[in-house]
Design a protein around this motif. Structure first.
Motif, mmCIF file in Angstrom:
data_model
loop_
_atom_site.group_PDB
_atom_site.id
_atom_site.type_symbol
_atom_site.label_atom_id
_atom_site.label_comp_id
_atom_site.label_asym_id
_atom_site.label_seq_id
_atom_site.Cartn_x
_atom_site.Cartn_y
_atom_site.Cartn_z
ATOM 1 N N VAL A 266 -8.569 -10.683 8.959
ATOM 2 C CA VAL A 266 -6.925 -11.084 8.895
ATOM 3 C C VAL A 266 -6.566 -10.224 8.778
ATOM 4 O O VAL A 266 -4.808 -10.447 8.419
ATOM 5 N N GLY A 267 -6.161 -8.870 9.720
ATOM 6 C CA GLY A 267 -5.647 -8.043 10.504
ATOM 7 C C GLY A 267 -6.293 -7.550 11.078
ATOM 8 O O GLY A 267 -7.351 -7.384 11.106
ATOM 9 N N THR A 268 -5.841 -6.402 11.703
ATOM 10 C CA THR A 268 -5.690 -5.299 13.431
ATOM 11 C C THR A 268 -6.614 -4.163 12.497
ATOM 12 O O THR A 268 -4.826 -3.236 11.768
ATOM 13 N N LEU A 269 -7.157 -3.498 12.824
ATOM 14 C CA LEU A 269 -7.732 -2.155 12.028
ATOM 15 C C LEU A 269 -7.955 -1.238 13.082
ATOM 16 O O LEU A 269 -8.250 -1.801 14.411
ATOM 17 N N VAL A 270 -7.727 -0.148 13.068
ATOM 18 C CA VAL A 270 -7.437 1.174 14.316
ATOM 19 C C VAL A 270 -7.702 2.501 13.221
ATOM 20 O O VAL A 270 -7.117 2.595 12.345
ATOM 21 N N MET A 272 -7.327 6.780 12.511
ATOM 22 C CA MET A 272 -6.460 7.271 11.983
ATOM 23 C C MET A 272 -5.503 8.011 13.177
ATOM 24 O O MET A 272 -6.873 8.775 13.509
ATOM 25 N N GLY A 273 -5.211 8.104 12.917
ATOM 26 C CA GLY A 273 -4.206 9.653 14.025
ATOM 27 C C GLY A 273 -4.153 9.021 15.796
ATOM 28 O O GLY A 273 -3.877 10.478 15.953
ATOM 29 N N ASP A 274 -4.485 8.023 16.162
ATOM 30 C CA ASP A 274 -4.559 7.554 17.351
ATOM 31 C C ASP A 274 -3.177 6.813 17.427
ATOM 32 O O ASP A 274 -3.744 5.152 17.428
ATOM 33 N N SER A 275 -2.342 7.138 18.096
ATOM 34 C CA SER A 275 -1.042 6.564 18.329
ATOM 35 C C SER A 275 -1.071 5.509 19.506
ATOM 36 O O SER A 275 -0.648 4.555 19.378
ATOM 37 N N LYS A 276 -2.485 5.748 20.154
ATOM 38 C CA LYS A 276 -2.564 4.672 21.891
ATOM 39 C C LYS A 276 -3.264 3.687 20.880
ATOM 40 O O LYS A 276 -2.297 2.503 21.007
ATOM 41 N N ALA A 277 -3.793 3.323 20.597
ATOM 42 C CA ALA A 277 -4.572 2.633 19.476
ATOM 43 C C ALA A 277 -3.975 1.612 19.134
ATOM 44 O O ALA A 277 -3.387 0.165 19.027
ATOM 45 N N LEU A 278 -3.080 2.057 17.582
ATOM 46 C CA LEU A 278 -1.697 1.632 17.004
ATOM 47 C C LEU A 278 -0.420 0.972 18.009
ATOM 48 O O LEU A 278 -0.469 0.556 17.506
ATOM 49 N N ALA A 279 -0.496 1.415 19.038
ATOM 50 C CA ALA A 279 0.690 0.749 19.923
ATOM 51 C C ALA A 279 -0.138 0.260 20.383
ATOM 52 O O ALA A 279 1.109 -1.442 20.784
ATOM 53 N N LYS A 280 -0.982 -0.582 20.844
ATOM 54 C CA LYS A 280 -1.795 -1.673 21.486
ATOM 55 C C LYS A 280 -2.484 -3.053 21.136
ATOM 56 O O LYS A 280 -1.829 -3.152 21.277
ATOM 57 N N ALA A 281 -2.438 -2.119 19.553
ATOM 58 C CA ALA A 281 -2.264 -2.695 18.592
ATOM 59 C C ALA A 281 -0.874 -4.483 18.257
ATOM 60 O O ALA A 281 -1.430 -5.201 18.406
ATOM 61 N N ILE A 282 -0.112 -3.570 18.207
ATOM 62 C CA ILE A 282 1.043 -3.342 17.170
ATOM 63 C C ILE A 282 1.905 -4.804 18.749
ATOM 64 O O ILE A 282 2.322 -5.860 18.802
ATOM 65 N N VAL A 283 1.554 -4.500 20.094
ATOM 66 C CA VAL A 283 1.318 -4.760 20.784
ATOM 67 C C VAL A 283 0.678 -6.667 21.274
ATOM 68 O O VAL A 283 1.726 -7.523 21.386
ATOM 69 N N ALA A 284 -0.395 -6.565 20.625
ATOM 70 C CA ALA A 284 -1.376 -7.634 20.512
ATOM 71 C C ALA A 284 -0.203 -8.638 19.608
ATOM 72 O O ALA A 284 -0.414 -9.290 19.606
ATOM 73 N N ALA A 285 -0.408 -7.849 17.904
ATOM 74 C CA ALA A 285 0.021 -8.146 17.199
ATOM 75 C C ALA A 285 0.839 -9.505 17.415
ATOM 76 O O ALA A 285 1.812 -10.977 16.769
ATOM 77 N N ALA A 286 2.229 -8.147 18.171
ATOM 78 C CA ALA A 286 3.534 -9.127 18.117
ATOM 79 C C ALA A 286 3.292 -10.516 19.540
ATOM 80 O O ALA A 286 3.812 -11.890 19.110
ATOM 81 N N ALA A 287 2.049 -10.921 20.138
ATOM 82 C CA ALA A 287 2.270 -11.223 21.103
ATOM 83 C C ALA A 287 1.831 -12.198 20.419
ATOM 84 O O ALA A 287 1.577 -13.906 21.213
ATOM 85 N N ALA A 288 1.168 -12.196 19.575
ATOM 86 C CA ALA A 288 -0.025 -13.984 18.664
ATOM 87 C C ALA A 288 0.801 -14.617 18.339
ATOM 88 O O ALA A 288 2.017 -14.613 17.686
ATOM 89 N N GLU A 289 0.227 -15.931 18.130
ATOM 90 C CA GLU A 289 1.033 -16.403 17.226
ATOM 91 C C GLU A 289 -0.301 -16.519 15.539
ATOM 92 O O GLU A 289 -1.490 -17.290 15.779
ATOM 93 N N PRO A 290 0.373 -15.942 14.703
ATOM 94 C CA PRO A 290 -0.054 -16.195 13.410
ATOM 95 C C PRO A 290 -0.622 -16.802 12.572
ATOM 96 O O PRO A 290 0.053 -18.159 12.900
ATOM 97 N N ASP A 291 -1.539 -17.069 11.946
ATOM 98 C CA ASP A 291 -2.073 -18.104 11.273
ATOM 99 C C ASP A 291 -1.941 -17.907 10.138
ATOM 100 O O ASP A 291 -2.918 -17.086 8.561
ATOM 101 N N ARG A 292 -0.523 -18.258 9.406
ATOM 102 C CA ARG A 292 0.531 -17.631 8.737
ATOM 103 C C ARG A 292 -0.462 -18.020 7.191
ATOM 104 O O ARG A 292 -0.539 -17.039 6.377
ATOM 105 N N GLU A 293 -1.069 -19.450 7.376
ATOM 106 C CA GLU A 293 -1.298 -19.744 6.365
ATOM 107 C C GLU A 293 -2.988 -18.823 5.506
ATOM 108 O O GLU A 293 -2.802 -18.290 4.339
ATOM 109 N N MET A 294 -3.227 -18.668 6.607
ATOM 110 C CA MET A 294 -4.578 -17.809 6.041
ATOM 111 C C MET A 294 -3.991 -16.182 6.026
ATOM 112 O O MET A 294 -4.736 -16.020 4.890
ATOM 113 N N LEU A 295 -3.118 -15.852 6.662
ATOM 114 C CA LEU A 295 -2.728 -14.333 5.968
ATOM 115 C C LEU A 295 -2.329 -14.524 3.913
ATOM 116 O O LEU A 295 -2.671 -13.733 3.821
#
Length: 322
Positions: A266-270, A272-295
């Motif tokens: 129900v979320g993305t885990l990256v 610790m201390g990996d800014s590139k992985a964090l940035a990549k996950a942010i881009v993906a999360a912002a582009a996806a359509e979330p299942d808000r009811e599941m969240l």
């Protein structure tokens, strides 16, 4: 935070520092004879044990710890040594021992050298009023709320939260995203982080918003919630974000995020201390359509009534319905 105490709740000020409050707490226990004493978070948990050892203070005592001690004390060798030396003596003197996540319980058992089976796990009760139309501070709302992608973080400005990795991740985001990060909270690292934001040229993309009591309004307006912590116990902010139906990107730190986010379901885990992985996950999360009811459904697993039943059951009141 006295303003957040519910109306009608009684507040008793012991009028002492943590180190000297035990006698005042003992006097309160003798005078009031409460049904139980729930002490939350070291060093208050240890102080409660000392107070309960004084004459005339026999009430059921439940100690509740909120952090992963192994990770949290790594930078504090004296506290770590104290826990190793005295933990085995302190915790068995309580009637029950509780941690707010399984990871925190594993850590406490190992560091304090006590039986893991003697520690209960009770998730923190979390609720978030549905207030999408609540006002936000106008200077922040004008800057942040109109951004195409609104990133939100909530937490004290301290080393534990590793905001440096979060800032590096924002710097790595494509400028075409139009992402802006708002960090709500205050703390001793504020001046240093303001300097880092300026030095990295992020002044138009990141703001430190200070402590905001109406944070539910910010959750309602955010696109993605971001957490970059080095350690936690059971981070309430992740649960609040889920209750608001907000996509979450978090470091897989010890402990709590993996439990809350169901191992990443129900979320993305990256890492610790990996800014590139964090940035990549942010881009993906912002582009996806979330299942808000599941969240939101996952967020409701932490409703206060469930925790209340567990805590009452620990002292033999009510039933332990999980």
């Amino acid at each position: 935070m006295l303003g957040e105490v519910p109306a009608g709740a009684r507040v008793v000020a012991l009028g002492r520092t943590v180190k000297t409050a035990a006698p005042a707490l003992a006097a309160y226990l003798r005078r009031e004879r409460p049904a139980a004493l729930y002490a939350h978070m070291f060093p208050l948990t240890w102080m409660a044990v000392v107070a309960r050892m004084l004459p005339g203070t026999r009430v059921p005592l439940v100690l509740v710890e909120h952090i992963d001690f192994d990770a949290g004390f790594r930078a504090h060798p004296r506290s770590r040594a104290l826990m190793r030396r005295l933990g085995r003596w302190i915790y068995p003197r309580a009637d029950r021992r509780v941690c707010v996540s399984a990871g925190a319980a594993d850590s406490l058992a190992a560091l304090a050298r006590i039986d893991r089976q003697s520690i209960d796990v009770v998730y923190n009760p979390v609720s978030l009023p549905a207030a999408p139309n609540a006002p936000t501070a106008s200077n922040l709302a004008d800057w942040w709320a109109s951004a195409p992608v609104r990133l939100l973080a909530v937490g004290r400005l301290i080393a534990q939260k590793d905001y440096d990795t979060m800032l590096a991740a924002v710097a790595a985001l494509p400028e075409t995203m139009g992402a802006k990060l708002l960090i709500l909270g205050d703390g001793p690292d504020r001046a240093r982080l303001e300097g880092a934001i300026a030095a990295m040229g992020l002044g138009d993309r990141v703001r430190l918003g200070g402590f905001q009591p109406d944070r539910e309004a910010y959750y309602a307006r955010a696109s993605v919630y971001v957490m970059s912590s080095r350690w936690e116990g059971l981070p309430t902010v992740l649960i609040e974000a889920l209750i608001a139906g907000l996509p979450v990107v978090s470091t897989d730190c010890p402990s709590g995020p993996s439990e809350i986010l169901d191992g990443g379901r129900v979320g993305t885990l990256v890492p610790m201390g990996d800014s590139k992985a964090l940035a990549k996950a942010i881009v993906a999360a912002a582009a996806a359509e979330p299942d808000r009811e599941m969240l939101r459904a996952r967020g409701r697993d932490f409703d206060p009534p469930a925790a209340a039943k567990r805590y009452l059951a620990l002292i033999g009141m009510g039933s332990d319905e999980r």
